[in-house]
Motif scaffolding. Structure first.
Motif, PDB file in Angstrom:
ATOM      1  N   GLU A  83       0.829  -1.200   0.000  1.00 53.51           N
ATOM      2  CA  GLU A  83       0.000   0.000   0.000  1.00 53.51           C
ATOM      3  C   GLU A  83       0.870   1.259   0.000  1.00 53.51           C
ATOM      4  O   GLU A  83       0.589   2.224  -0.711  1.00 53.51           O
ATOM      5  CB  GLU A  83      -0.928   0.005   1.215  1.00 53.51           C
ATOM      6  N   GLU A  84       1.933   1.249   0.810  1.00 52.68           N
ATOM      7  CA  GLU A  84       2.835   2.401   0.864  1.00 52.68           C
ATOM      8  C   GLU A  84       3.552   2.602  -0.470  1.00 52.68           C
ATOM      9  O   GLU A  84       3.682   3.735  -0.960  1.00 52.68           O
ATOM     10  CB  GLU A  84       3.863   2.201   1.986  1.00 52.68           C
ATOM     11  N   GLN A  85       4.016   1.496  -1.048  1.00 48.82           N
ATOM     12  CA  GLN A  85       4.718   1.582  -2.331  1.00 48.82           C
ATOM     13  C   GLN A  85       3.800   2.130  -3.423  1.00 48.82           C
ATOM     14  O   GLN A  85       4.195   3.010  -4.209  1.00 48.82           O
ATOM     15  CB  GLN A  85       5.238   0.194  -2.720  1.00 48.82           C
ATOM     16  N   LEU A  86       2.566   1.636  -3.464  1.00 46.42           N
ATOM     17  CA  LEU A  86       1.625   2.076  -4.488  1.00 46.42           C
ATOM     18  C   LEU A  86       1.156   3.510  -4.226  1.00 46.42           C
ATOM     19  O   LEU A  86       0.938   4.277  -5.171  1.00 46.42           O
ATOM     20  CB  LEU A  86       0.438   1.113  -4.545  1.00 46.42           C
ATOM     21  N   THR A  87       1.010   3.873  -2.962  1.00 44.41           N
ATOM     22  CA  THR A  87       0.647   5.255  -2.638  1.00 44.41           C
ATOM     23  C   THR A  87       1.705   6.212  -3.169  1.00 44.41           C
ATOM     24  O   THR A  87       1.389   7.250  -3.772  1.00 44.41           O
ATOM     25  CB  THR A  87       0.488   5.434  -1.115  1.00 44.41           C
ATOM     26  N   GLU A  88       2.965   5.872  -2.951  1.00 41.58           N
ATOM     27  CA  GLU A  88       4.054   6.722  -3.436  1.00 41.58           C
ATOM     28  C   GLU A  88       4.062   6.787  -4.961  1.00 41.58           C
ATOM     29  O   GLU A  88       4.284   7.855  -5.560  1.00 41.58           O
ATOM     30  CB  GLU A  88       5.394   6.213  -2.920  1.00 41.58           C
ATOM     31  N   ALA A  89       3.804   5.640  -5.614  1.00 43.41           N
ATOM     32  CA  ALA A  89       3.788   5.611  -7.077  1.00 43.41           C
ATOM     33  C   ALA A  89       2.683   6.505  -7.630  1.00 43.41           C
ATOM     34  O   ALA A  89       2.885   7.207  -8.627  1.00 43.41           O
ATOM     35  CB  ALA A  89       3.600   4.175  -7.562  1.00 43.41           C
ATOM     36  N   LEU A  90       1.518   6.519  -6.979  1.00 45.74           N
ATOM     37  CA  LEU A  90       0.429   7.384  -7.428  1.00 45.74           C
ATOM     38  C   LEU A  90       0.700   8.839  -7.072  1.00 45.74           C
ATOM     39  O   LEU A  90       0.391   9.745  -7.852  1.00 45.74           O
ATOM     40  CB  LEU A  90      -0.900   6.934  -6.811  1.00 45.74           C
ATOM     41  N   ARG A  91       1.278   9.071  -5.903  1.00 43.62           N
ATOM     42  CA  ARG A  91       1.530  10.440  -5.456  1.00 43.62           C
ATOM     43  C   ARG A  91       2.486  11.164  -6.409  1.00 43.62           C
ATOM     44  O   ARG A  91       2.328  12.362  -6.669  1.00 43.62           O
ATOM     45  CB  ARG A  91       2.089  10.424  -4.036  1.00 43.62           C
ATOM     46  N   THR A  92       3.469  10.439  -6.934  1.00 40.45           N
ATOM     47  CA  THR A  92       4.440  11.082  -7.828  1.00 40.45           C
ATOM     48  C   THR A  92       3.796  11.521  -9.144  1.00 40.45           C
ATOM     49  O   THR A  92       4.365  12.355  -9.854  1.00 40.45           O
ATOM     50  CB  THR A  92       5.614  10.131  -8.134  1.00 40.45           C
ATOM     51  N   ARG A  93       2.617  10.978  -9.466  1.00 41.42           N
ATOM     52  CA  ARG A  93       1.926  11.413 -10.693  1.00 41.42           C
ATOM     53  C   ARG A  93       1.237  12.762 -10.507  1.00 41.42           C
ATOM     54  O   ARG A  93       0.779  13.365 -11.480  1.00 41.42           O
ATOM     55  CB  ARG A  93       0.899  10.360 -11.109  1.00 41.42           C
ATOM     56  N   ALA A  94       1.127  13.215  -9.239  1.00 40.26           N
ATOM     57  CA  ALA A  94       0.543  14.532  -8.933  1.00 40.26           C
ATOM     58  C   ALA A  94      -0.882  14.674  -9.472  1.00 40.26           C
ATOM     59  O   ALA A  94      -1.263  15.723 -10.000  1.00 40.26           O
ATOM     60  CB  ALA A  94       1.425  15.650  -9.483  1.00 40.26           C
ATOM     61  N   TRP A  95      -1.683  13.614  -9.312  1.00 46.43           N
ATOM     62  CA  TRP A  95      -3.071  13.674  -9.754  1.00 46.43           C
ATOM     63  C   TRP A  95      -3.957  14.384  -8.748  1.00 46.43           C
ATOM     64  O   TRP A  95      -5.009  14.889  -9.115  1.00 46.43           O
ATOM     65  CB  TRP A  95      -3.613  12.263  -9.993  1.00 46.43           C
ATOM     66  N   GLY A  96      -3.550  14.404  -7.468  1.00 46.51           N
ATOM     67  CA  GLY A  96      -4.407  15.000  -6.457  1.00 46.51           C
ATOM     68  C   GLY A  96      -3.624  15.578  -5.304  1.00 46.51           C
ATOM     69  O   GLY A  96      -2.425  15.304  -5.126  1.00 46.51           O
TER      70      GLY A  96
END
Length: 323
Positions: A83-96
């Motif tokens: 969950e932490e790894q995927l959260t970071e992967a999504l966060r770097t896309r700057a979608w929200g």
């Protein structure tokens, strides 16, 4: 440009991904559908590239580059580290502005309840169970297959059917009509021919999923071995539900139990009937119900929960998906 939408809701399973861009008032601004999300099979970067294409399609259609909150319910987010790894992967896309990743079973649960309270079991290709309370407490299992104690799901049911059919054919096991119905599904004369076809790749491995409906049809015709496999699946589902209810102190309270995934959504009479019967014995206050609404609704509702949106926003979003 500022934030012009409330929630980017993502429900990414192994077979498909659904995305919705949702305004603060619950209005669906745009949706998109893409390929499945399978980091263990293709690698995280490849999985994120595919997911990004689907998200970009939805954001472009909504005419907004970003949202207030990303609510992502993802397959293979089984451990806190993942969950932490995927959260970071999504966060770097700057979608929200903020991002929250959960296992995709939470989307099924939230889609089926009016508040974040209850237990859900998803039985599709695999099996998983989660529970939640409004105070933030959750219950879950690692759901990593046999190494984490799991049994069941469509893939496992098909393999169990093949195992019993092979042993019935050569005399090691109890006689079962599966020895005829499984090879017949592929137009083959007997189990030796099917075993050879599977081993040599003449029947591609993904087509084993087709044998799960054959198992249920064979059970419906009265075959004892097929019925025993289905009864064990029901036992496993109810065991998971009972453990989750107990860990959340909900066993003694009337609590929704949501049943989702392709195997349970098919509402096979023996499986669903046995689940209801066992729940009546072991968790009599559980209220079981099959959920067929798109799980992206659940991801969206979780996002609105995060934004403390009012009941009208929740109801507007639910009406969009439930009609």
């Amino acid at each position: 440009m500022g934030l012009t939408a409330g929630v980017l809701a993502i429900d990414a399973g192994n077979s498909k991904t659904d995305v919705a861009v949702i305004a603060h008032d619950g209005t669906v601004l745009a949706t998109a559908r893409g390929a499945g999300f399978r980091p263990p099979a293709v690698g995280l970067e490849a999985a994120m590239t595919s997911l990004t294409a689907t998200v970009t399609q939805a954001l472009t259609a909504a005419r907004t580059p970003t949202v207030s909150h990303v609510s992502a319910c993802l397959a293979n987010a089984d451990l806190p580290f993942e969950e932490e790894q995927l959260t970071e992967a999504l966060r770097t896309r700057a979608w929200g502005g903020t991002t929250r990743v959960r296992n995709d079973t939470f989307a099924v649960l939230r889609a089926g309840v009016t508040e974040p309270r209850g237990v859900a079991v998803v039985c599709g290709a695999g099996i998983n169970c989660v529970g939640m309370r409004p105070d933030g407490r959750t219950a879950r299992f690692p759901a990593l297959g046999r190494i984490s104690g799991d049994w069941g799901g469509g893939w496992h049911l098909a393999e169990e059917a093949l195992w019993h059919a092979a042993r019935a054919q050569d005399g090691r096991g109890t006689a079962t009509a599966l020895a005829h119905t499984l090879p017949a599904h592929f137009g083959l004369p007997d189990m030796p021919a099917l075993i050879e076809a599977l081993h040599l790749g003449h029947v591609p491995p993904p087509r084993r999923h087709e044998l799960t409906p054959v198992l249920f049809a064979t059970a419906a015709d009265g075959d004892g071995v097929a019925r025993a496999i289905i009864d064990r699946q029901a036992e496993e589902i109810v065991t998971m539900v009972t453990v989750a209810l107990t860990s959340l102190d909900l066993l003694g309270e009337e609590t929704p139990v949501l049943l989702g995934g392709s195997v349970l959504a098919a509402q096979h009479s023996r499986l669903n009937g046995r689940i209801h019967s066992l729940l009546a014995e072991r968790a009599p206050k559980a209220v079981p119900r099959v959920v067929t609404t798109s799980p992206v609704l659940g991801a969206g509702l979780l996002g609105l929960d995060h934004l403390s949106a009012g009941p009208q926003a929740h109801e507007r979003l639910r009406r969009h998906y439930e009609g």
